[in-house]
Structure formats: structure tokens, C-alpha cells
Scaffold this motif. Sequence first.
Motif, PDB file in Angstrom:
ATOM      1  N   ASP A   1       0.994  -1.542  -0.166  1.00  0.00           N
ATOM      2  CA  ASP A   1       0.148   0.069   0.064  1.00  0.00           C
ATOM      3  C   ASP A   1       0.659   1.034   0.014  1.00  0.00           C
ATOM      4  OD1 ASP A   1       0.473  -0.449   2.981  1.00  0.00           O
ATOM      5  OD2 ASP A   1      -0.592   0.128   3.970  1.00  0.00           O
ATOM      6  N   LEU A   2       2.252   0.970  -0.428  1.00  0.00           N
ATOM      7  CA  LEU A   2       3.149   2.250  -0.046  1.00  0.00           C
ATOM      8  C   LEU A   2       2.795   3.198  -1.658  1.00  0.00           C
ATOM      9  CD1 LEU A   2       5.167   4.148   1.580  1.00  0.00           C
ATOM     10  CD2 LEU A   2       6.657   2.822   0.708  1.00  0.00           C
ATOM     11  N   THR A   3       2.214   4.228  -2.214  1.00  0.00           N
ATOM     12  CA  THR A   3       2.409   4.312  -2.865  1.00  0.00           C
ATOM     13  C   THR A   3       3.499   5.759  -3.276  1.00  0.00           C
ATOM     14  OG1 THR A   3       0.290   5.660  -2.315  1.00  0.00           O
ATOM     15  CG2 THR A   3       0.216   3.830  -3.733  1.00  0.00           C
ATOM     16  N   PRO A   4       3.344   6.774  -4.303  1.00  0.00           N
ATOM     17  CA  PRO A   4       4.462   7.530  -4.705  1.00  0.00           C
ATOM     18  C   PRO A   4       3.811   9.117  -3.620  1.00  0.00           C
ATOM     19  CG  PRO A   4       4.271   6.926  -6.729  1.00  0.00           C
ATOM     20  CD  PRO A   4       3.140   6.139  -6.030  1.00  0.00           C
ATOM     21  N   TYR A   5       1.930   8.672  -4.008  1.00  0.00           N
ATOM     22  CA  TYR A   5       0.919   9.948  -3.108  1.00  0.00           C
ATOM     23  C   TYR A   5       1.171   9.275  -1.931  1.00  0.00           C
ATOM     24  CZ  TYR A   5      -3.413  10.936  -0.764  1.00  0.00           C
ATOM     25  OH  TYR A   5      -4.012  12.259  -0.112  1.00  0.00           O
ATOM     26  N   CYS A   6       1.202   8.527  -1.033  1.00  0.00           N
ATOM     27  CA  CYS A   6       1.430   8.031   0.216  1.00  0.00           C
ATOM     28  C   CYS A   6       2.870   9.605   0.626  1.00  0.00           C
ATOM     29  CB  CYS A   6       2.156   6.822   1.145  1.00  0.00           C
ATOM     30  SG  CYS A   6       0.803   5.240   0.477  1.00  0.00           S
ATOM     31  N   LEU A   7       4.018   8.761   0.298  1.00  0.00           N
ATOM     32  CA  LEU A   7       5.066   9.782   0.223  1.00  0.00           C
ATOM     33  C   LEU A   7       5.473  11.540   0.213  1.00  0.00           C
ATOM     34  CD1 LEU A   7       7.608   7.210  -2.168  1.00  0.00           C
ATOM     35  CD2 LEU A   7       6.902   7.493   0.600  1.00  0.00           C
TER      36      LEU A   7
END
Length: 78
Positions: free
Chosen positions: A4-10
Motif C-alpha cells: 500500500d506504499l504509493t507515491p501519493y503516500c510519500l
Amino acid sequence: MADDLTPYCLRHTYATDLQSADVPINVAKDFPGHKSIAMTSHIYTHLSDEAFTNASLKMLSFATESRKKTQKKVVSIR
């Protein structure tokens, strides 16, 4: 890497860290390339309990200092 780690999360974490570091929102919006402050403030940042507490303490301090400045000194004549 977590599924569930996405660029959005970053991006969200980065913008939130900028907020936590007291970077003004009008400056922070430029780091992820947003055109409006609304995008940064409504989507990529959130108010932590610590940030809310710190803001409340700043306002109380400001109000106290303002009150001190506006109070008239009473001089008694005896």
C-alpha cells in the motif's frame, strides 16, 4: 516494499513533515508543485494533535501578551 506504499503516500508524508517543521503553507505548496494552497492544505496535510496543541498555546500566549499591552496602568495618588 509495502503493497500500500504509493507515491501519493510519500507526497502526503512529505507535505505533512513540512507542516510539522512550521514551513509556511504558501511556501510548502511549491515543494510538491501545487498551483494552489488549497491543494496542499486540504489533501496533503493533516493536523496532528501536537500541531493543534502548539497552535493553541501560541494563541493563548499571543492573547495574554496583547492583553498586557492594552491594560492601562493604574497610578494611585496618596
